[in-house]
Structure formats: structure tokens, C-alpha cells
Write a protein that holds these residues in place. Structure first.
Motif, PDB file in Angstrom:
ATOM      1  N   SER A  95      14.994 -33.014  26.439  1.00  0.00           N
ATOM      2  CA  SER A  95      14.246 -32.402  27.535  1.00  0.00           C
ATOM      3  C   SER A  95      14.768 -32.877  28.882  1.00  0.00           C
ATOM      4  O   SER A  95      14.892 -32.086  29.830  1.00  0.00           O
ATOM      5  CB  SER A  95      12.753 -32.729  27.409  1.00  0.00           C
ATOM      6  N   HIS A  98      17.891 -31.116  29.858  1.00  0.00           N
ATOM      7  CA  HIS A  98      17.567 -29.782  30.384  1.00  0.00           C
ATOM      8  C   HIS A  98      17.068 -29.873  31.827  1.00  0.00           C
ATOM      9  O   HIS A  98      17.459 -29.068  32.683  1.00  0.00           O
ATOM     10  CB  HIS A  98      16.512 -29.121  29.505  1.00  0.00           C
ATOM     11  N   ASN A 102      18.862 -27.994  34.911  1.00  0.00           N
ATOM     12  CA  ASN A 102      18.261 -26.710  35.262  1.00  0.00           C
ATOM     13  C   ASN A 102      17.066 -26.757  36.220  1.00  0.00           C
ATOM     14  O   ASN A 102      16.460 -25.713  36.466  1.00  0.00           O
ATOM     15  CB  ASN A 102      17.811 -26.001  33.971  1.00  0.00           C
TER      16      ASN A 102
END
Length: 207
Positions: A95, A98, A102
Motif C-alpha cells: 500500500s 502505491h 500515485n
């Protein structure tokens, strides 16, 4: 630009201002950034900006609340829903990879690292709202795994910080050394965090 009259329009205007503020802080630093330049970047008057935020400190606090805190809350909920320490650790680091790739959170961290001495009260606020929550989450994961006889750990708080260490490195690398977009400077976050997880589990797993 027309005045925002509905609640939806006001929310959109507020988000536009926050986006402009983050880019201005990131590009120029917190100290050098000016309210009038943020307003210009958002295509509004300085007076409009002051209707929403009293000063730069107010803007940065709102950025923490709008970007960092919801990300931490959602990640915590999902991580705590896993069944084992290994699953929690793997999911958390995936996570985070990510998030680094992003979301605008790394920009926020870069501003704090680069110019934190200029606004110590906001650094404290970030630590309380983000870092302390992350450490608490990690300590909960480790404690549960130790109680379940899955892991062994002699210093839970320090281990939580050890887990986070490559995350800080990755944020700095992405914000500083990947700015040229040259392929050889790109950090493979998935590979780094997978290796980090593997090494951690070798140490933590009960033999």
C-alpha cells in the motif's frame, strides 16, 4: 473566476486552492511561497484565497488533513483487517508503494524535510497526525503477531521505526533523484519493499 455559491462549488474551489498551495510549497519551499502566488496559480484573487485560508500555516495544516490523514486512516483499516502479521506487513508495504507512486503525499513530506525548521508547529502536527499513527499501527501489528506466537520481538517501538526507514528513503529518492525522469534513476519500490519484507520476516518469525 465566478464566486463559488453552492457547497459543491466551494468544495471544488477549496480543493483547487489546496492543489495550488501544494505545488507552490513543493516548487519554492514553504518559506519562499507567497499567498498571492498561490492565488495566481489557482486563478483566483488573493482576497478569495483569504476567504478560505488565513495564512500559509492554515493551508499546510489543511493539506495534512486532506491528503495525509485520510490516507493513513484508510490504510490502517485495511491492514488491521488482515489475519496474520505477515499478511499485514506485506499489505502495508504494498500500500505504501502505491501511495508513494500515485498520491501527492510524497510532495508534502518533501516540503517538511526541506523547510521544516521554518514551521516547527506544523512539523509537530504532521508527526502527531501521521507518523505517530503509523507507528501505532505498526506496534499493533507487531504486538498481535507476538501474542499469537507468530513473531518474536524484543523492542516493538524500535522495530516499528525500522520497518518505516526504507519508506522515508523511498520518498526522498522519488522526490529528489527521480526528478530527471531518467530510467536509471527510477527506484523499483515493489522490489525494494518485497526484499525489505523478506528480511524482516527472517528476523521476526518464531523459529
Amino acid at each position: 473566476m465566478q464566486r463559488a455559491r453552492t457547497e459543491q462549488a466551494k468544495d471544488q474551489r477549496r480543493n483547487t486552492l489546496l492543489h495550488a498551495a501544494l505545488n507552490e510549497f513543493f516548487d519554492k519551499g514553504f518559506t519562499a511561497a507567497r499567498m498571492e502566488d498561490i492565488a495566481k496559480l489557482a486563478h483566483v484573487s488573493k482576497g478569495t484565497l483569504y476567504l478560505y485560508f488565513a495564512n500559509k500555516q492554515d493551508l499546510f495544516r489543511a493539506l495534512i488533513e486532506e491528503i495525509a490523514v485520510p490516507t493513513i486512516n484508510l490504510t490502517s483499516q485495511e491492514v488491521l483487517a488482515t489475519k496474520t502479521g505477515e499478511q499485514a506487513l506485506q499489505f502495508l508495504l504494498q500500500s505504501i508503494a502505491h501511495i508513494i507512486r500515485n498520491t501527492p503525499l510524497p510532495k508534502l513530506v518533501k516540503v517538511i524535510i526541506a523547510d521544516g525548521k521554518a514551521f516547527p508547529e506544523l512539523v509537530t502536527y504532521y508527526r502527531e497526525q501521521v507518523l505517530n499513527r503509523m507507528f501505532s499501527l505498526l506496534e499493533t501489528i507487531i504486538t498481535k503477531a507476538v501474542e499469537a506466537k507468530e513473531w518474536q520481538c524484543s523492542d516493538i517501538p524500535m522495530t516499528a521505526r525500522l520497518i518505516i526507514a526504507p519508506v522515508i528513503f523511498s520518498v526522498v529518492w522519488r522526490m529528489v533523484f527521480e526528478s530527471s525522469n531518467e530510467q536509471q534513476n527510477m527506484l523499483d519500490l515493489d522490489a525494494l519493499f518485497a526484499l525489505h519484507t523478506k528480511h524482516l520476516l527472517v528476523i521476526l518469525k518464531v523459529n
